[in-house]
Design a protein around this motif. Structure first.
Motif, short mmCIF file in Angstrom:
data_model
loop_
_atom_site.label_atom_id
_atom_site.label_comp_id
_atom_site.label_asym_id
_atom_site.label_seq_id
_atom_site.Cartn_x
_atom_site.Cartn_y
_atom_site.Cartn_z
N MET A 61 0.83 -1.20 0.00
CA MET A 61 0.00 0.00 0.00
C MET A 61 0.87 1.25 0.00
SD MET A 61 -3.21 0.92 -0.02
CE MET A 61 -3.99 -0.61 0.48
N HIS A 62 0.51 2.20 -0.84
CA HIS A 62 1.18 3.49 -0.91
C HIS A 62 0.23 4.53 -0.32
CE1 HIS A 62 4.10 1.54 -3.51
NE2 HIS A 62 3.10 1.10 -4.23
N VAL A 63 0.54 4.98 0.88
CA VAL A 63 -0.34 5.89 1.60
C VAL A 63 0.24 7.30 1.52
CG1 VAL A 63 -1.39 6.46 3.81
CG2 VAL A 63 -1.08 4.07 3.15
N GLU A 64 -0.56 8.20 1.02
CA GLU A 64 -0.11 9.58 0.81
C GLU A 64 -0.58 10.47 1.95
OE1 GLU A 64 -0.46 13.18 -2.52
OE2 GLU A 64 -1.32 11.20 -2.91
N LYS A 65 0.33 11.32 2.42
CA LYS A 65 -0.01 12.31 3.43
C LYS A 65 0.30 13.69 2.85
CE LYS A 65 1.69 14.27 7.74
NZ LYS A 65 2.21 15.47 7.00
N LYS A 66 -0.71 14.51 2.77
CA LYS A 66 -0.53 15.84 2.22
C LYS A 66 -0.09 16.82 3.32
CE LYS A 66 -3.75 15.32 -1.62
NZ LYS A 66 -4.95 15.88 -2.31
N GLY A 67 0.67 17.80 2.91
CA GLY A 67 1.14 18.80 3.87
C GLY A 67 -0.01 19.60 4.45
N ASN A 68 0.14 20.00 5.69
CA ASN A 68 -0.90 20.74 6.40
C ASN A 68 -0.27 21.99 7.00
OD1 ASN A 68 -2.85 21.77 8.09
ND2 ASN A 68 -3.40 19.80 8.99
N ALA A 69 -0.80 23.15 6.63
CA ALA A 69 -0.23 24.41 7.10
C ALA A 69 -0.27 24.52 8.62
CB ALA A 69 -0.97 25.58 6.46
N ASP A 70 -1.17 23.77 9.26
CA ASP A 70 -1.29 23.84 10.72
C ASP A 70 -0.37 22.86 11.44
OD1 ASP A 70 -3.29 25.77 10.49
OD2 ASP A 70 -4.85 24.24 10.29
N THR A 71 0.35 22.03 10.66
CA THR A 71 1.20 21.01 11.25
C THR A 71 2.62 21.50 11.39
OG1 THR A 71 -0.13 19.23 10.31
CG2 THR A 71 2.09 18.66 11.01
N ASP A 72 3.13 21.48 12.59
CA ASP A 72 4.54 21.78 12.84
C ASP A 72 4.94 21.04 14.10
OD1 ASP A 72 7.08 22.73 12.66
OD2 ASP A 72 6.59 24.83 13.01
N THR A 73 5.33 19.79 13.91
CA THR A 73 5.65 18.94 15.05
C THR A 73 6.99 18.25 14.83
OG1 THR A 73 4.49 17.04 14.08
CG2 THR A 73 3.22 18.46 15.56
N ILE A 74 7.60 17.84 15.93
CA ILE A 74 8.76 16.97 15.90
C ILE A 74 8.25 15.55 16.01
CG2 ILE A 74 10.96 16.37 16.94
CD1 ILE A 74 10.81 19.22 15.77
#
Length: 325
Positions: A61-74
């Motif tokens: 399975m190739h699972v795609e995660k799109k960038g999120n402007a609200d995401t900024d985590t370590i």
């Protein structure tokens, strides 16, 4: 949209909704014909999230995660029993993770594609720390040189082999449920911070910068790190000290003394500890019986295995995990 015709597109479309709906609710909608994904989430008062993942796809399975402007985590991820490949838009080369490895990177509006192998039950843990919380925890602790190195690490992607202390702390984080109400939250927060401390201590050790230390030359240190990495990845197949020393062209005495200087423990004790950690992980997965877990961890004598296991974990392997009937 039907999952029968285009399962990957269907799954990626489904996971996009996780930004608007609770993740457990989304995961329950994945058809069993495609796979099974479970994620137990725990969260500290500081906003640090701990995810306990159990995943099995019926096909690659190739699972795609799109960038999120609200995401900024370590992000810290610990792969317990199986690896995967990643493609991240801010990295030039794909990233390959193996069982027993962990990684750290900054997830700041980053799109990625994860390649998950089908037909395998994957167990991994992830720690998501908001950047402002991470900076507040370690920003004033790390000395200038270490702080600059941390910035370089977080600008890319860094992976390393999990240590016995990391395995121990992960098991302890999972024990938060034995406490009630606020005590569970207090216990969880303390153990997550302890795991973060162990992780950063390993990450920032001088040996990861390949510097000479404790009287070891740079050449000796490189050789010892290779041996340690070999043990960490496959402790079951590590030969005896004499044969191992012969393979790396040094004397057994120099090998044992150097390994003790590097790790603080003897080579033999380190191998045994890694084998027991591996056996415990296999028993926790529940896919093997005691004999199978012992054999896969390098033990042919069940009496020796049971005695060593009980000495380390306080219970016989047949009663592990603790509380098993």
């Amino acid at each position: 949209m039907s999952y029968q015709d285009l399962p990957e597109i269907y799954i990626n479309h489904l996971l996009e909704q996780a930004e608007e709906q609770p993740l457990p609710y989304i995961l329950k909608q994945i058809p069993l014909e495609v796979g099974s994904v479970k994620a137990e989430e725990k969260k500290t008062r500081q906003g640090i999230c701990w995810f306990d993942w159990e995943m099995r796809w019926e096909r690659d399975m190739h699972v795609e995660k799109k960038g999120n402007a609200d995401t900024d985590t370590i992000q810290l991820i610990f792969f317990l029993n199986h690896g995967m490949n990643w493609e991240m838009e801010h990295l030039r080369q794909p990233v390959s993770m193996e069982a027993g490895e962990c990684c750290i990177y900054r997830d700041a509006q980053t799109s990625s594609i994860g390649d998950y192998p089908g037909g395998h039950k994957m167990l991994f843990k992830s720690l998501q720390i908001p950047v402002n919380v991470f900076d507040g925890l370690v920003g004033d602790i790390l000395e200038r040189d270490a702080g600059d190195r941390m910035k370089r690490i977080l600008a890319g992607f860094h992976k390393m082999t999990m240590t016995p202390d990391m395995y121990r702390m992960i098991r302890e984080v999972n024990n938060a449920g034995r406490y009630q109400n606020g005590l569970a939250s207090l216990f969880l927060e303390g153990k997550i911070l302890e795991l973060l401390t162990v992780f950063l201590d390993t990450l920032m050790q001088p040996c990861h910068g390949i510097k000479a230390e404790n009287g070891l030359s740079r050449t000796d240190l490189l050789m010892l790190l290779e041996i340690k990495d070999r043990i960490d990845k496959d402790s079951a197949s590590v030969p005896g000290i004499s044969q191992l020393a012969k393979e790396v062209h040094i004397s057994p005495s120099k090998l044992t003394k150097g390994f003790k200087k590097l790790t603080g423990t003897s080579l033999h004790a380190y191998v045994i500890d890694q084998r027991l950690h591996h056996a415990a992980s296999l028993l926790e997965e529940g896919q093997m019986n005691v004999s199978e877990a012992a054999m896969c961890s390098g033990y042919s004598n069940m009496s020796h295995f049971s005695a060593a296991f009980r000495k380390k974990y306080g219970v016989l392997p047949k009663n592990y995990p603790v509380g098993k009937c």
